[in-house]
Write an enzyme that holds these catalytic residues in place. Structure first.
Site, mmCIF file in Angstrom:
data_model
loop_
_atom_site.group_PDB
_atom_site.id
_atom_site.type_symbol
_atom_site.label_atom_id
_atom_site.label_comp_id
_atom_site.label_asym_id
_atom_site.label_seq_id
_atom_site.Cartn_x
_atom_site.Cartn_y
_atom_site.Cartn_z
ATOM 1 N N ASP A 156 -2.707 -4.816 0.437
ATOM 2 C CA ASP A 156 -2.271 -6.142 0.893
ATOM 3 C C ASP A 156 -2.986 -6.621 2.157
ATOM 4 O O ASP A 156 -3.371 -7.789 2.252
ATOM 5 C CB ASP A 156 -0.748 -6.199 1.064
ATOM 6 C CG ASP A 156 -0.173 -5.078 1.919
ATOM 7 O OD1 ASP A 156 -0.947 -4.305 2.530
ATOM 8 O OD2 ASP A 156 1.062 -4.962 1.970
ATOM 9 N N MET A 171 0.822 -1.211 0.000
ATOM 10 C CA MET A 171 0.000 0.000 0.000
ATOM 11 C C MET A 171 0.863 1.272 0.000
ATOM 12 O O MET A 171 2.060 1.220 0.217
ATOM 13 C CB MET A 171 -0.921 0.004 1.222
ATOM 14 C CG MET A 171 -1.948 -1.131 1.212
ATOM 15 S SD MET A 171 -3.008 -1.159 2.678
ATOM 16 C CE MET A 171 -4.021 0.308 2.411
#
Length: 494
Positions: free
Chosen positions: A238, A79
């Site tokens: 994720d 991210m």
């Protein structure tokens, strides 16, 4: 037989998995790529390396299988990384990653000049060095020529999706970590875009994680050895993708990840944010929302004690003397803040601390204190969620630390919650493949996919007498950090 590809775009490698509609994993391939550290505290990566790894990895993944059977692709990815494209969709500069620390001044500006209250009202979150918005402000100041070229701002996994489909897309879960999304209303915050000097035209189109953003481009399909009608799901950040892979969806779902760092991931059907922004408030990949507490040191605390202090690799032997009768009886406490702490105290000055040692303190007392300290710190984040009215009576658990039966027993009793251990744990890639299944209509909802694919192998239940003992200990633990907070700040000035 339909097959689905899950892509886990990590910081050091992309992990690809091939799964059938029943959730059976058919193959796994990993491709590493380099990290760049051009200055101390900086961390960046060349998006071309991601493209190359995916384009080489998928044909390898499909070796021995019929590429025509692939129905969909879903990506879970690291991210917060800033990927910027020019008007010809060329990458302008290396992606600035989630663990990059160059934005201290911009974070200070956002939190203290724009103000935490305003940021929270606009985005449900406050600024952290890893988030995307401070990186845009850094670029504006440090690289004005590059900043002026920006036509599209994307996140890492969105660049992979762009390579596959030619579509500039982002999902709500990943966008939540940019500090540019109005998380509650699931749209770009015009005010935050203005603060960063960018327009909505420069942002990707927003999707739910399980929606199809498009199909694979013909020339890409040919290079990968798959059909042209393969659908690509928007995918997820994720942590949200990993939560799908562990079946943490709907109201009050919880997953504890005991990795190097630790996360407490709590899913909810409705939006909620705690008044201190102690937990991240993000959209979830199932269409709802989630709260997330991030601990910077979890299993790494035990690794530090074993490797550096005790100088042993036999972790199980060190835990063996911690017998049933010793649980809830330890007078030694440990603050697990070896790298400072994010959730819920958000204090970069905090440090690891043993307290309560006496002449009869043993080696195993220290091991027990470290394991319990991590568990107490996990409970700190869980308590924030409970204060919002979210009931947490059970949690999935995953990560390397979850291999310890003793640690799981401690956590179950410290949280007073059932701990559910899974049959198969494949992280963000599995979640990505499941999102692709929903995008392709294989399952109607993310919940339905989780119900079919995710299976619990065993459950660790709390014991009332031990819960009561640990409740007393936790109340003592809670007093230690506030008592040390000013000391930590003073030490940091030296």
């Amino acid at each position: 037989m339909k097959l689905y590809i899950g892509v886990d775009l990590g910081t050091s490698a992309v992990k690809l998995l091939l799964m059938d509609a029943e959730g059976q994993i058919k193959n796994v391939v990993s491709k590493e790529y380099p990290l760049e550290f051009p200055q101390p505290g900086w961390s960046q990566q060349n998006p071309e390396d991601w493209r190359k790894a995916v384009m080489e990895g998928i044909p390898e993944l499909l070796r021995g299988f019929d590429g025509a059977d692939v129905a969909g692709i879903g990506c879970g990815g690291q991210m917060h990384g800033l990927v910027v494209l020019d008007s010809d969709d060329n990458v302008i500069r290396p992606a600035i990653l989630w663990n990059d620390g160059r934005t201290a001044r911009q974070v200070d500006y956002l939190n203290n000049v724009i103000g935490k209250e305003k940021l929270s009202a606009l985005t449900a979150n406050i600024a952290f060095a890893g988030f995307t918005a401070p990186k845009i402000l850094w670029m504006k100041e440090a690289e004005p020529e590059n900043y002026a070229k920006i036509a599209k701002i994307m996140l890492p996994k969105d660049y992979v999706n762009y390579i596959l489909t030619g579509v500039h897309a982002c999902d709500y879960s990943d966008a939540s970590g940019m500090l540019l999304l109005d998380v509650e209303h699931k749209c770009w915050s015009k005010e935050m875009l203005d603060i960063c000097g960018v327009s909505e035209n420069q942002m990707p189109k927003l999707f739910e994680s399980f929606q199809c953003i498009g199909t694979v481009k013909p020339e890409i399909a040919k290079a990968l050895g798959i059909g042209e009608n393969v659908k690509v799901a928007a995918g997820a950040g994720d942590n949200a993708a990993a939560a799908i892979g562990t079946g943490v969806v709907g109201e009050g779902g919880c997953n504890i990840s005991l990795g190097t760092s630790g996360t407490v991931f709590i899913s909810s059907k409705s939006f909620g944010v705690d008044k201190n922004n102690a937990l991240h408030a993000f959209a979830h990949a199932d269409g709802g929302y989630h709260l997330m507490g991030c601990m910077l040191s979890a299993a790494s605390c035990n690794k530090w004690l074993m490797d550096e202090i005790f100088q042993t690799s036999d972790y199980a032997a060190e835990q063996a003397p911690i017998t049933e009768d010793k649980l809830g009886e330890n007078h030694v406490y440990f603050l697990p803040y070896l790298m400072g702490e994010r959730s819920p105290i958000n204090d970069t000055n905090a440090r690891g601390t043993f307290i309560g040692m006496t002449m009869d303190t043993t080696r195993s007392d220290l091991t027990q204190a470290v394991l319990e300290g991590v568990a107490y710190a996990i409970r700190d984040s869980v308590e924030v969620a409970r204060s919002l009215g979210i009931e947490i009576s059970s949690s999935k658990i995953c990560g390397g630390g979850a291999k310890s039966p003793l640690w799981k027993k401690m956590i179950a009793n410290i949280l007073n919650a059932d701990l559910l251990c899974l049959e198969s744990e494949q992280g963000p890639g599995m979640g990505g493949a499941m999102l692709a299944m929903v995008a392709c209509g294989e399952y109607e909802t993310v919940q339905a996919a989780c119900d079919k694919i995710v299976h619990v192998a065993s459950t660790v239940k709390p014991e009332p007498a031990l819960v009561a003992k640990y409740e007393k200990r936790y109340q003592q633990f809670k007093k230690i950090y506030p008592a040390c907070k000013q000391l930590f700040a003073d030490f940091a000035k030296e």
